[in-house]
Design a protein around this motif. Sequence first.
Motif, PDB file in Angstrom:
ATOM      1  N   LYS A   1       0.769  -1.162   0.282  1.00 38.99           N
ATOM      2  CA  LYS A   1       0.159  -0.075   0.047  1.00 38.99           C
ATOM      3  C   LYS A   1       0.772   1.262   0.578  1.00 38.99           C
ATOM      4  CE  LYS A   1      -4.304   1.786   2.218  1.00 38.99           C
ATOM      5  NZ  LYS A   1      -4.955   1.751   3.476  1.00 38.99           N
ATOM      6  N   LEU A   2       0.902   2.824  -0.703  1.00 39.83           N
ATOM      7  CA  LEU A   2       1.887   3.535  -1.066  1.00 39.83           C
ATOM      8  C   LEU A   2       0.560   4.607  -0.416  1.00 39.83           C
ATOM      9  CD1 LEU A   2       3.445   2.055  -2.856  1.00 39.83           C
ATOM     10  CD2 LEU A   2       3.134   3.848  -3.695  1.00 39.83           C
ATOM     11  N   ASN A   3       0.512   5.127   0.763  1.00 44.02           N
ATOM     12  CA  ASN A   3      -0.089   6.255   1.147  1.00 44.02           C
ATOM     13  C   ASN A   3       0.954   7.686   0.915  1.00 44.02           C
ATOM     14  OD1 ASN A   3      -2.266   4.280   2.313  1.00 44.02           O
ATOM     15  ND2 ASN A   3      -0.892   4.455   3.738  1.00 44.02           N
ATOM     16  N   HIS A   4      -0.049   8.505  -0.426  1.00 45.90           N
ATOM     17  CA  HIS A   4       0.629   9.989  -0.453  1.00 45.90           C
ATOM     18  C   HIS A   4       2.008  10.070  -0.642  1.00 45.90           C
ATOM     19  CE1 HIS A   4      -3.698  11.357  -0.115  1.00 45.90           C
ATOM     20  NE2 HIS A   4      -3.161  11.247   1.049  1.00 45.90           N
ATOM     21  N   VAL A   5       2.678   8.838  -1.106  1.00 44.47           N
ATOM     22  CA  VAL A   5       3.715   9.169  -1.430  1.00 44.47           C
ATOM     23  C   VAL A   5       4.467   9.768  -2.483  1.00 44.47           C
ATOM     24  CG1 VAL A   5       5.698   7.173  -2.193  1.00 44.47           C
ATOM     25  CG2 VAL A   5       4.353   6.610  -0.849  1.00 44.47           C
ATOM     26  N   THR A   6       5.683  10.455  -2.571  1.00 47.15           N
ATOM     27  CA  THR A   6       6.292  11.380  -3.459  1.00 47.15           C
ATOM     28  C   THR A   6       7.568  11.226  -2.962  1.00 47.15           C
ATOM     29  OG1 THR A   6       4.958  13.038  -2.781  1.00 47.15           O
ATOM     30  CG2 THR A   6       7.094  13.227  -3.534  1.00 47.15           C
ATOM     31  N   TYR A   7       8.431  11.009  -4.378  1.00 46.34           N
ATOM     32  CA  TYR A   7       9.632  10.678  -4.395  1.00 46.34           C
ATOM     33  C   TYR A   7      10.525  11.511  -5.176  1.00 46.34           C
ATOM     34  CZ  TYR A   7      14.049   8.128  -4.913  1.00 46.34           C
ATOM     35  OH  TYR A   7      15.433   8.175  -4.700  1.00 46.34           O
TER      36      TYR A   7
ATOM     37  N   THR B   1       8.864   1.632 -12.716  1.00 39.79           N
ATOM     38  CA  THR B   1      10.307   1.544 -12.126  1.00 39.79           C
ATOM     39  C   THR B   1      10.609   2.205 -11.164  1.00 39.79           C
ATOM     40  OG1 THR B   1      11.595   0.987 -13.584  1.00 39.79           O
ATOM     41  CG2 THR B   1      12.591   0.371 -12.492  1.00 39.79           C
ATOM     42  N   THR B   2      10.535   3.156 -10.539  1.00 41.85           N
ATOM     43  CA  THR B   2      11.035   4.338  -9.456  1.00 41.85           C
ATOM     44  C   THR B   2       9.914   3.136  -8.418  1.00 41.85           C
ATOM     45  OG1 THR B   2      11.191   5.851 -10.534  1.00 41.85           O
ATOM     46  CG2 THR B   2      11.390   6.561  -8.527  1.00 41.85           C
ATOM     47  N   LEU B   3       8.686   2.981  -9.044  1.00 46.31           N
ATOM     48  CA  LEU B   3       7.115   2.849  -7.962  1.00 46.31           C
ATOM     49  C   LEU B   3       8.144   1.180  -7.018  1.00 46.31           C
ATOM     50  CD1 LEU B   3       4.077   2.845  -8.317  1.00 46.31           C
ATOM     51  CD2 LEU B   3       4.390   1.033  -7.627  1.00 46.31           C
ATOM     52  N   PHE B   4       8.761   0.583  -8.311  1.00 44.47           N
ATOM     53  CA  PHE B   4       8.707  -0.888  -7.867  1.00 44.47           C
ATOM     54  C   PHE B   4      10.576  -0.555  -6.677  1.00 44.47           C
ATOM     55  CE2 PHE B   4       6.862  -3.653 -11.707  1.00 44.47           C
ATOM     56  CZ  PHE B   4       6.091  -3.082 -10.914  1.00 44.47           C
ATOM     57  N   CYS B   5      11.269   0.154  -7.432  1.00 43.30           N
ATOM     58  CA  CYS B   5      12.290   0.181  -6.532  1.00 43.30           C
ATOM     59  C   CYS B   5      11.657   1.249  -4.634  1.00 43.30           C
ATOM     60  CB  CYS B   5      13.124   1.450  -6.804  1.00 43.30           C
ATOM     61  SG  CYS B   5      14.285   0.711  -7.998  1.00 43.30           S
ATOM     62  N   LEU B   6      10.787   2.048  -4.794  1.00 44.99           N
ATOM     63  CA  LEU B   6      10.445   2.386  -3.407  1.00 44.99           C
ATOM     64  C   LEU B   6      10.037   0.624  -2.793  1.00 44.99           C
ATOM     65  CD1 LEU B   6       8.446   5.815  -4.315  1.00 44.99           C
ATOM     66  CD2 LEU B   6      10.329   5.184  -2.884  1.00 44.99           C
TER      67      LEU B   6
ATOM     68  N   PHE C   1      14.707   2.143  -2.551  1.00 47.99           N
ATOM     69  CA  PHE C   1      14.702   4.097  -2.685  1.00 47.99           C
ATOM     70  C   PHE C   1      13.931   4.206  -1.438  1.00 47.99           C
ATOM     71  CE2 PHE C   1      14.808   4.567  -7.111  1.00 47.99           C
ATOM     72  CZ  PHE C   1      15.986   3.815  -7.184  1.00 47.99           C
ATOM     73  N   ARG C   2      13.600   5.171  -0.888  1.00 50.92           N
ATOM     74  CA  ARG C   2      12.865   5.723   0.113  1.00 50.92           C
ATOM     75  C   ARG C   2      12.232   6.678   0.382  1.00 50.92           C
ATOM     76  NH1 ARG C   2      15.080   6.406   6.743  1.00 50.92           N
ATOM     77  NH2 ARG C   2      13.137   6.591   7.101  1.00 50.92           N
ATOM     78  N   PRO C   3      10.569   6.659   0.344  1.00 54.11           N
ATOM     79  CA  PRO C   3      10.245   8.261  -0.329  1.00 54.11           C
ATOM     80  C   PRO C   3      10.850   9.113   0.964  1.00 54.11           C
ATOM     81  CG  PRO C   3       8.694   6.747   1.221  1.00 54.11           C
ATOM     82  CD  PRO C   3      10.271   5.472   1.397  1.00 54.11           C
ATOM     83  N   GLN C   4      10.760  10.618  -0.286  1.00 52.40           N
ATOM     84  CA  GLN C   4      10.735  12.354   0.731  1.00 52.40           C
ATOM     85  C   GLN C   4       9.493  12.086   1.932  1.00 52.40           C
ATOM     86  OE1 GLN C   4      11.478  11.864  -2.439  1.00 52.40           O
ATOM     87  NE2 GLN C   4      13.606  11.640  -1.806  1.00 52.40           N
TER      88      GLN C   4
END
Length: 277
Positions: free
Chosen positions: A11-17, A51-56, A61-64
Amino acid sequence: MQKQGSIPTLKLNHVTYSYPGSSHLALDDVSLSIAEDQVSIFIGRNGCGKTTLFCLANGLFRPQKGVIEAFGKPLGYDHRALNQLRQKVGFVFQNPEHQLVATTVEEDLSYGLFNFGYSEGEVRDRVQQTLVDFDLVELADTPIHHLSLGQKKRLAIADVMILQPQLLLLDEPTAYLDPYQTRNFIDLLQQIRAGGTTIAIATHNLDFAYTYGDWLLVLDQGKLVTQGTPQTVFNESQIVKDLQLGRPLILDVLDLLEEPEKSRIARQFIQSGEGKT
Ligand SMILES: Nc1ncnc2c1ncn2[C@@H]1O[C@H](COP(=O)(O)OP(=O)(O)OP(=O)(O)O)[C@@H](O)[C@H]1O
């Protein structure tokens, strides 16, 4: 319908990277769920953020901003938490060359297990079983650089599946595969799915997405712009038309037919996709 009620696998909740040193948002306030028993497929133009989403999702990667949850718990980013996460969330890169590390097929399969601290006996057993499951027995001693690209893809998936992940992320799995290898790959996915692993895929292959996906998520410029069943997304979404992502070939063929033939073929096609498990 996306399944409601059960805990989502991811689940992604308001994820920004954004990437280090870049002011551009690779993912921009994305909220979504990947349901356990559905094949979720991400589509969108080059650079939309798949791809970024999968890396997160894999903790690379860690979301900001925002929170990512896997199996009902927020991701931790210390060494131990990431180690656990990467056994549960397997990520197969678009290019298998970026993933294969050892000299031979068998050594490559052992590599991850030794890294995660499995005993020699356990490694031996799992490697032998995986060679059988992934039709790699005859290639066990083959140097990696002698494999075809399709064989490398198969090995890259086996490398991840040997850890028995609960979620498998596949980035462009059908890229470089010929139709025969694509068919084999779909059989392999069906096997993996039947074994209880949740599958999420990023692809530009719309025929594959339409036939194989249960739930489509469309990204554009780092945002989730729409989601739904493949039928809804391709038949009804104006956003998808505006993005000019194209259409699955089957829909163009259906447009050439008259009723009732059109509805009959459409039904047959969808039913053939429903036999995916
Ligand atoms: N290492 C990086 N440094 C800076 N920006 C990056 C980096 N990798 C990707 N980006 C940017 O992040 C955005 C999302 O890229 P991403 O690779 O996630 O897209 P994608 O949907 O997987 O694309 P494709 O379909 O071409 O594989 C793009 O704008 C891209 O230019």
